[in-house]
Write an enzyme that holds these catalytic residues in place. Structure first.
Site, short mmCIF file in Angstrom:
data_model
loop_
_atom_site.label_atom_id
_atom_site.label_comp_id
_atom_site.label_asym_id
_atom_site.label_seq_id
_atom_site.Cartn_x
_atom_site.Cartn_y
_atom_site.Cartn_z
N PRO A 13 0.76 -1.15 0.00
CA PRO A 13 0.02 0.03 -0.19
C PRO A 13 0.90 1.14 0.09
O PRO A 13 1.80 1.35 0.93
CB PRO A 13 -0.90 -0.10 1.20
CG PRO A 13 -0.83 -1.65 1.65
CD PRO A 13 0.42 -2.11 1.22
N GLY A 18 4.38 5.70 9.45
CA GLY A 18 5.85 5.70 10.08
C GLY A 18 5.77 5.64 11.62
O GLY A 18 4.81 6.05 12.20
N ASP A 43 5.42 0.90 8.87
CA ASP A 43 6.91 0.92 8.72
C ASP A 43 7.50 0.94 10.14
O ASP A 43 7.39 2.06 10.91
CB ASP A 43 7.52 1.99 8.18
CG ASP A 43 8.92 1.96 7.89
OD1 ASP A 43 9.44 1.69 6.61
OD2 ASP A 43 9.51 3.01 8.49
N TYR A 48 14.20 2.08 16.61
CA TYR A 48 13.10 2.88 16.97
C TYR A 48 12.65 2.66 18.51
O TYR A 48 11.99 3.50 19.29
CB TYR A 48 12.02 2.99 16.10
CG TYR A 48 12.08 3.20 14.88
CD1 TYR A 48 13.27 3.73 14.40
CD2 TYR A 48 10.98 2.90 13.71
CE1 TYR A 48 13.44 4.16 12.91
CE2 TYR A 48 11.41 3.52 12.47
CZ TYR A 48 12.45 3.85 11.95
OH TYR A 48 12.80 4.24 10.72
N LYS A 77 13.77 -2.92 9.85
CA LYS A 77 15.06 -2.70 9.45
C LYS A 77 16.17 -3.21 10.31
O LYS A 77 16.10 -3.18 11.66
CB LYS A 77 15.21 -1.29 9.21
CG LYS A 77 14.16 -0.57 8.52
CD LYS A 77 14.25 1.00 8.21
CE LYS A 77 13.03 1.50 8.05
NZ LYS A 77 12.09 1.99 8.81
N HIS A 110 19.20 -0.91 7.32
CA HIS A 110 19.01 0.49 7.76
C HIS A 110 19.97 1.50 7.21
O HIS A 110 19.33 2.66 6.56
CB HIS A 110 18.58 0.47 9.39
CG HIS A 110 17.87 1.61 9.74
ND1 HIS A 110 16.88 1.74 10.95
CD2 HIS A 110 17.46 2.64 9.11
CE1 HIS A 110 16.55 2.57 11.13
NE2 HIS A 110 16.64 3.38 10.03
#
Ligand code: A2P
Length: 318
Positions: A13, A18, A43, A48, A77, A110
């Protein structure tokens, strides 16, 4: 929802949520709001530091019957400290455990920068590996192994320039299927985008709104603002939408996936509704001639005095 299509027919999509900078305590609700609003693409990344909470939200969404796993597209990632061949698959398995998933749709290297195992952000010389220690080709071999094992459906890279893409295209048995980089009207990266389109590599745009919620220490004084840009605002008023929607729509009109981050319910919905914005050729031309050139995520946090890496290792000369 419009999608972009991998060579085997799988679809991604074009607008995703994010999750960089979405704090634990906020990201659980953000992911659930996004799925309820109709997002089917999320994502993520190990660095993170919120994948466990994203995983809890996904688990809740599946248990409540909001969505089925096969209808979601999930990206994550590989962090810089797991670039050695033997570290890639275990790092992916840790991400799968945190996300409570059996497989990813897409796994990306990444950054083209390597740290020693266990190092989150290398500062001193001994915390870095060089390309001599861990060639990118070795990391790519690990990515191919992950795909062969069925742990991820697709593999790609993030923050690679043309020469680094060529390096892994030439070394590997599989070509990268995706490049995720910073892309917006201040940084259209036409040369890199055209190279990827020629090679059949799909693209994802990060920081499409300028990532205004970055730590103050990583911002330069007098940064230009995408959301306050006069051309962007003029097009927003022409179409009766917000500046953010013009910026999301800009990538959609380039057939580039785009992952605006938000933890606010209204803005999450608003960003997805950008799919309805019909920028015409003249609008895209105005954005192409916006007159400001700026890279928000300049990578200088990897190129300090003791780092073996230079900014020229990262970015394309425009
Ligand atoms: P928030 O999470 O409070 O909505 P990027 O995607 O470029 O990293 O930008 C993320 C930043 O943009 C965050 O500060 C986010 O705040 C904000 N943001 C997200 N969606 C919108 C929107 N529709 N309008 C204005 N700001 C937005």
């Amino acid at each position: 929802m419009k999608s972009i299509t991998f060579s085997n027919g799988d679809q991604m999509p074009i607008i995703g949520l994010g999750t960089w900078k979405s704090k634990p305590g906020e990201v659980y609700q953000a992911v659930l709001w996004a799925i309820e609003a109709g997002y089917r693409h999320i994502d993520c990344a190990a660095i993170y530091d919120n994948e466990k909470e994203v995983g809890n939200a996904l688990d809740k969404a599946f248990k409540d019957g909001l969505v089925k796993r096969e209808d979601l597209f999930i990206t994550s990632k590989l962090w810089n400290s797991n670039h050695r061949l033997d570290d890639v698959v275990p790092a992916l398995k840790k991400t799968l455990k945190d996300l409570q998933l059996q497989y990813l749709d897409l796994y990306l290297i990444h950054w083209p920068v390597s740290f020693k195992k266990g190092v989150s952000f290398a500062q001193t010389r001994e915390e870095f590996f060089t390309y001599g220690d861990v060639p990118l080709a070795q990391t790519w071999e690990g990515m191919e192994e992950a795909k062969n094992l069925g742990l991820t459906k697709h593999i790609g890279v993030s923050n690679f320039n043309i020469s680094k893409l060529e390096e892994i295209i030439n070394s590997g048995t599989m070509s990268p299927e995706m490049l995720q980089v910073e892309l917006h009207p201040f940084l259209p990266q036409n040369k890199l985008v055209n190279f990827c389109k020629e090679k059949g590599i799909l693209l994802t745009a990060y920081s499409p709104l300028g990532s205004g919620d970055r730590a103050a220490t990583s911002k330069k004084a007098n940064e230009p603002s995408l959301l306050e840009n006069e051309t962007v605002k003029e097009l927003a008023s022409k179409h009766g939408v917000t500046a953010a929607q013009v910026l999301v729509s800009y990538s959609v009109h380039r057939d580039i996936a785009v992952i605006p981050k938000s933890v606010n319910q209204d803005r999450i919905s608003q960003n997805l509704a950008s799919i309805e914005v019909n920028l015409d050729e003249a609008d895209m031309e105005k954005l192409a001639n916006i007159g400001t050139a700026y890279r928000f995520i300049d990578g200088s946090f990897f190129t300090g005095a003791q780092s073996p890496y230079k900014l020229t290792d990262l970015w394309e000369k425009e």
